[in-house]
Design an enzyme around this catalytic site. Structure first.
Site, mmCIF file in Angstrom:
data_model
loop_
_atom_site.group_PDB
_atom_site.id
_atom_site.type_symbol
_atom_site.label_atom_id
_atom_site.label_comp_id
_atom_site.label_asym_id
_atom_site.label_seq_id
_atom_site.Cartn_x
_atom_site.Cartn_y
_atom_site.Cartn_z
ATOM 1 N N TRP A 1 6.430 -28.674 -1.269
ATOM 2 C CA TRP A 1 5.986 -29.284 -2.529
ATOM 3 C C TRP A 1 6.040 -28.229 -3.644
ATOM 4 O O TRP A 1 6.512 -28.499 -4.741
ATOM 5 C CB TRP A 1 4.561 -29.814 -2.372
ATOM 6 N N SER B 1 2.916 -30.220 16.974
ATOM 7 C CA SER B 1 2.523 -28.846 16.639
ATOM 8 C C SER B 1 1.165 -28.419 17.223
ATOM 9 O O SER B 1 0.320 -27.887 16.503
ATOM 10 C CB SER B 1 2.520 -28.662 15.111
ATOM 11 N N LEU C 1 -18.879 -41.015 6.949
ATOM 12 C CA LEU C 1 -17.659 -40.444 7.541
ATOM 13 C C LEU C 1 -17.881 -39.007 8.016
ATOM 14 O O LEU C 1 -18.491 -38.201 7.301
ATOM 15 C CB LEU C 1 -16.555 -40.437 6.472
ATOM 16 N N ASP D 1 1.191 -31.651 6.227
ATOM 17 C CA ASP D 1 2.358 -30.768 6.176
ATOM 18 C C ASP D 1 3.074 -30.912 4.830
ATOM 19 O O ASP D 1 3.005 -31.967 4.197
ATOM 20 C CB ASP D 1 3.301 -31.134 7.330
ATOM 21 N N HIS E 1 -0.796 -25.256 -1.504
ATOM 22 C CA HIS E 1 -2.046 -25.341 -0.729
ATOM 23 C C HIS E 1 -3.210 -25.750 -1.636
ATOM 24 O O HIS E 1 -4.095 -26.509 -1.247
ATOM 25 C CB HIS E 1 -2.355 -24.003 -0.056
HETATM 26 C C1 FPP Z 1 1.160 -27.100 6.044
HETATM 27 O O1 FPP Z 1 2.066 -27.012 4.999
HETATM 28 C C2 FPP Z 1 -0.178 -26.873 5.549
HETATM 29 C C3 FPP Z 1 -1.013 -25.914 6.007
HETATM 30 C C4 FPP Z 1 -0.698 -24.974 7.073
HETATM 31 C C5 FPP Z 1 -2.334 -25.729 5.378
HETATM 32 C C6 FPP Z 1 -3.032 -27.011 5.150
HETATM 33 C C7 FPP Z 1 -4.192 -26.780 4.245
HETATM 34 C C8 FPP Z 1 -4.512 -27.597 3.239
HETATM 35 C C9 FPP Z 1 -3.806 -28.836 2.921
HETATM 36 C C10 FPP Z 1 -5.681 -27.334 2.439
HETATM 37 C C11 FPP Z 1 -6.869 -27.394 3.328
HETATM 38 C C12 FPP Z 1 -8.094 -27.451 2.618
HETATM 39 C C13 FPP Z 1 -9.247 -27.058 3.144
HETATM 40 C C14 FPP Z 1 -10.445 -27.393 2.432
HETATM 41 C C15 FPP Z 1 -9.372 -26.270 4.380
HETATM 42 P P1 FPP Z 1 3.131 -25.864 5.043
HETATM 43 O O2 FPP Z 1 2.587 -24.692 4.342
HETATM 44 O O3 FPP Z 1 3.533 -25.612 6.464
HETATM 45 O O4 FPP Z 1 4.280 -26.520 4.229
HETATM 46 P P2 FPP Z 1 5.838 -26.341 4.462
HETATM 47 O O5 FPP Z 1 6.112 -26.842 5.867
HETATM 48 O O6 FPP Z 1 6.436 -27.190 3.412
HETATM 49 O O7 FPP Z 1 6.133 -24.895 4.294
#
Ligand code: FPP
Length: 255
Positions: free
Chosen positions: A38, A209, A144, A33, A50
């Site tokens: 960020w 969640s 892994l 999250d 992302h």
């Molecule tokens: C939550 O942060 C993050 C997500 C919903 C997406 C997570 C995906 C990645 C970290 C990359 C994944 C990589 C691959 C290879 C599939 P948010 O957007 O909800 O952040 P916020 O709460 O600060 O808005």
């Protein structure tokens, strides 16, 4: 330097000094999250978070592998994430394509086996294909398991598992009473993995969640304020060290 910070175990792994070899979690699950926050902090578009988060996925995969973790499950896209703006959803759906394009050689060199759980049919065709390809390419790897939860929801998974277990029972002329925990668990998307020992969530939120609702019944929870793009190998070590100091009772009492 290496020898000072790490101790050699009897296998091939070298562990950070603050960890003991006997209580490495077999399965770590992470709610990644804080990508958006960020990016906001840096006046960047959310997708920049992302993108950076994708690099963190690679770093944490390598770190978990070096610690001797067997399964790492990462929550990459929930069944609820479709509610996000279309351009963000499109970007998130392309991330697996970029991820495997960029990192497959390193995943292969680390003997990582990829799995993707979730409702694949609803993913764009390109994403479905790349995911299938990644699982196929890594299927003989023995290290892994990097298990992505993509278009995944815990409640939906439990319903699907219950339906599938009941269908099986009806075909065997069984009864409703024969639907046991073991039978249902055998129909979950994680049926071949141990349940997560440790659940980590970044970015300071303290909720689950809709993530692995069945499987985390006895997981240890670890919440950290850092946003996912800033989370690093030392933070993972810290989470595992905290886990190693917990006493797990599984509803029983300490010996
Ligand atoms: C939550 O942060 C993050 C997500 C919903 C997406 C997570 C995906 C990645 C970290 C990359 C994944 C990589 C691959 C290879 C599939 P948010 O957007 O909800 O952040 P916020 O709460 O600060 O808005």
């Amino acid at each position: 330097m290496f020898n000072k910070l790490f101790k050699k175990t009897n296998g091939t792994k070298a562990l950070p000094q603050q960890l003991t070899t006997d209580k490495i979690p077999q399965h770590i699950a992470i709610i990644m999250d804080g990508n958006g926050r960020w990016a906001n902090k840096r006046l960047l578009p959310r997708i920049a978070g992302h993108k950076e988060g994708m690099d963190t996925v690679k770093k944490i995969t390598m770190a978990a592998s070096k610690l001797g973790v067997e399964v790492l499950t990462l929550y990459a896209f929930s069944t609820e994430n479709w509610k996000r703006p279309t351009d963000e959803v499109q970007f998130l759906m392309k991330l697996p394509v970029d991820f495997f394009d960029t990192f497959m050689p390193e995943l292969m060199a680390e003997n990582v086996r990829v799995n993707v759980m979730g409702y694949h049919d609803a993913l764009p065709l390109q994403t479905q294909n790349v995911v299938k390809q990644a699982m196929e390419t890594t299927k003989n790897n023995t290290g892994l398991v990097l298990n992505f939860a993509l278009n995944y929801g815990g409640r939906a998974e439990i319903i699907s598992a219950a339906q599938s277990a009941m269908r099986e029972l009806l075909a065997e002329n069984g009864t409703v009473e024969q639907l046991t925990e073991e039978r249902l668990a055998a129909h979950l998307m994680t049926s071949s993995y141990p349940e997560p020992d440790l659940l980590i969530r970044t970015s300071g939120e303290m909720r689950v969640s809709n993530f692995m609702l069945w499987q985390i019944a006895y997981s240890e929870f670890y919440f950290v304020d850092k946003h996912w793009p800033d989370f690093n190998a030392a933070d993972l070590t810290e989470a595992v060290a905290t886990y190693q100091h917990r006493t797990r009772r599984f509803g029983g009492i300490s010996k």
